[in-house]
Enzyme design. Sequence first.
Site, PDB file in Angstrom:
ATOM      1  CD  GLU A 295     -11.911 -13.877  44.420  1.00  0.00           C
ATOM      2  OE1 GLU A 295     -12.582 -12.710  45.336  1.00  0.00           O
ATOM      3  OE2 GLU A 295     -11.035 -14.645  44.783  1.00  0.00           O
TER       4      GLU A 295
ATOM      5  CE1 TYR B  75      -8.903 -13.190  31.358  1.00  0.00           C
ATOM      6  CE2 TYR B  75     -11.069 -13.644  31.641  1.00  0.00           C
ATOM      7  CZ  TYR B  75     -10.175 -13.266  30.885  1.00  0.00           C
ATOM      8  OH  TYR B  75     -10.555 -13.830  29.722  1.00  0.00           O
TER       9      TYR B  75
ATOM     10  CG  MET C 218      -1.128 -32.917   2.835  1.00  0.00           C
ATOM     11  SD  MET C 218      -1.065 -32.982   4.785  1.00  0.00           S
ATOM     12  CE  MET C 218      -1.976 -33.418   5.875  1.00  0.00           C
TER      13      MET C 218
ATOM     14  CD  GLU D 209       3.712 -29.598  11.373  1.00  0.00           C
ATOM     15  OE1 GLU D 209       3.550 -28.077  12.880  1.00  0.00           O
ATOM     16  OE2 GLU D 209       2.916 -28.442  10.517  1.00  0.00           O
TER      17      GLU D 209
ATOM     18  CG  ASP E 221      -9.230 -36.537  13.213  1.00  0.00           C
ATOM     19  OD1 ASP E 221      -9.210 -36.025  11.612  1.00  0.00           O
ATOM     20  OD2 ASP E 221      -9.481 -37.336  13.473  1.00  0.00           O
TER      21      ASP E 221
ATOM     22  CE1 TYR F  62      -1.150 -27.117  19.538  1.00  0.00           C
ATOM     23  CE2 TYR F  62      -3.289 -27.541  20.309  1.00  0.00           C
ATOM     24  CZ  TYR F  62      -2.243 -27.081  20.406  1.00  0.00           C
ATOM     25  OH  TYR F  62      -2.216 -27.515  22.322  1.00  0.00           O
TER      26      TYR F  62
END
Length: 648
Positions: free
Chosen positions: A31, A33, A80, A108, A112, A215
């Site tokens: 609320e 925000y 890769m 890490e 996908d 990410y």
Amino acid sequence: MTNEQYQEKIKLLKKWAHAYYVEDNPIASDEEYDRLYHEVLDYETENPADVAEDSPTKRVGGIVRDEFSKAKHIKRMWSMEDVFDRNEVVEWLERVEKNIGECEYFCEPKFDGASMNLLYEDGKLVRAITRGDGVVGEEVTDNVRTIRSVPLSIDYKGLIEIRGEVVIRKDDFEQINEERLEAGESLFANPRNAAAGSLRQLDSSITAKRRLVFYPWGLGENTLEHRKLSEKMDYVYTLGFLEPPFAQDCKGIDEIEAFYRMLIEKRDEIPMMMDGMVLKVDEVAKQEELGYTVKFPKWMCAYKFPAVEKVTQINAITLQVGRTGVVTPVAEIEPVNIEGAMVSRATLHNFDEIERKDIHIGDSVIIIRSGDVIPKIIKVLEERRDGSEMIVTRPTVCPTCNSELLDEGTLIKCQNLHCPDRVINSIIHFARKGCMNIDGLGSKIVELLVKEGIIKDILDLYFIKYEDLEHLEGFKEKRINNLIGAIQATKGVPLYRLLNAMGIEHIGEVASKALALEFGLDIVDATFDTVVALDGIGEEMANSLLEFMRVNHDFVLQLFETIEPTVEEKVEAEENPFKSKTVVLTGSMSVSRGIIKEMLEKLGAKVSGSVSKKTDYVVYGEDAGSKLTKAESLGVKTLTEDEMRQML
């Protein structure tokens, strides 16, 4: 509200959004925000000239494009190398440490999703580009601006490319598919497809609704002075980017394997789809020392997770007709959930495999799926049969056009170019790079043109008129003229490119060049004996070519008449050290390998893509990879580029 108050409220909104979307630790209610958000929006509506570039209101999208433009990465985005078990990791480590000695590795999760390159300049996000072919991708900045975990501005003034993966969390993926089901829309196959499809929406407001997450996993162009990649990434996270749930520095195979096993155990707990672990040499100087092969960095690899097995039942066998007419059987299976993706089909490759595995309709089977790999049946559970199962018979007519099928044993083919199932895929192949290279004629456009009845085969492309396209959604004057111009510009292409573009089974670019040079436009009436006499053309290739020309004889002549391909005259090469020799090229040279390949072919050499005992020479440049190693192990003569040129 003054402009100063507006700037303070933007700063607070960004702080709340970062806590919610990046830190997963809300510090304001929804609320609060929403109330602050609308105060900012009201000010911007009244003062459009004062709207801040990094205002959170820009996250909702709303920009609609006609099409995506191409953009070049400052530094190449590499693929890769994949490794699949401990032994392959050990081999990879030995190759690395043979060159640079013992070192630390930064490990890490490998999420996908869809790879993305973000370019920041003077602290502002100026461009977002998909990976594409690694050199050039699609510019999707408007869509990426809607991703809440992508900062629109960062506290870094230099030029920097931040690379990462755009993903959809598994629970968000399921919710999106539920919404699509209710709306009567087709479902996404898996979170990766959903992420990639969301990024390629022409309307950015649709992307904004898809709950995408970014990410970071690496860097392109940058001037950061940290000694290790892990240190550089730690700095990137301080700029406001999401940090992966797990990452670790490892030494040696035992520590690497332990972290890998831990990720597998945590696989179901981590909200994003993972298909493996990324393993990188951590020290930047040692990365540069190792360098690159033609395809991969020598300092990183993807340690893929084991394939996931599930038991299900075959409900039916359906037939698919591909662009070359090959009829492929597909198993329609009882839907089963594999790593967040509902799988309802599995590939069977061909009817020989059905017979070899003794697959029946109604069988219980074990299927596997690993990462991007299409699910496949690995075992039939015969002990579960109850007698109701049905034998699968080989088809004799095309399931789509009812033409008689050509049964070659392993392959069963429909040779009719006008078969509806062949049309779309054959046109897509015809237009792609390496064939006719028609810019702007992608798969979605082809599907639309066929659906609207504007084209029904590759020949119709050359008769498209402006008025045929002006009623289509998204087709404005410039786009229509560009597309028609790109199609017409292919007239007069070398004959071998046209042959290659026709999609004849077993006939690729190399064979197309040999056939075009030998027969010219008379290729339509070539005989078995004359075709099979050519070096590199076997009986299977000859039969496929002749059957194609028999079925499509008049149509191919119409193509020749319309496109008027350039026919290269056959000139016997003068005697030289490479005439009639088989040559393989590897590594980076002073000019592109395509130019050297063309030069050698004009000298009468056959340029192959793989090394064998029959190879006469391997010509290598910098960063030569496994081909050079194999040549040396087989005793094949190796030459540097300079040595090759000296021989000439």
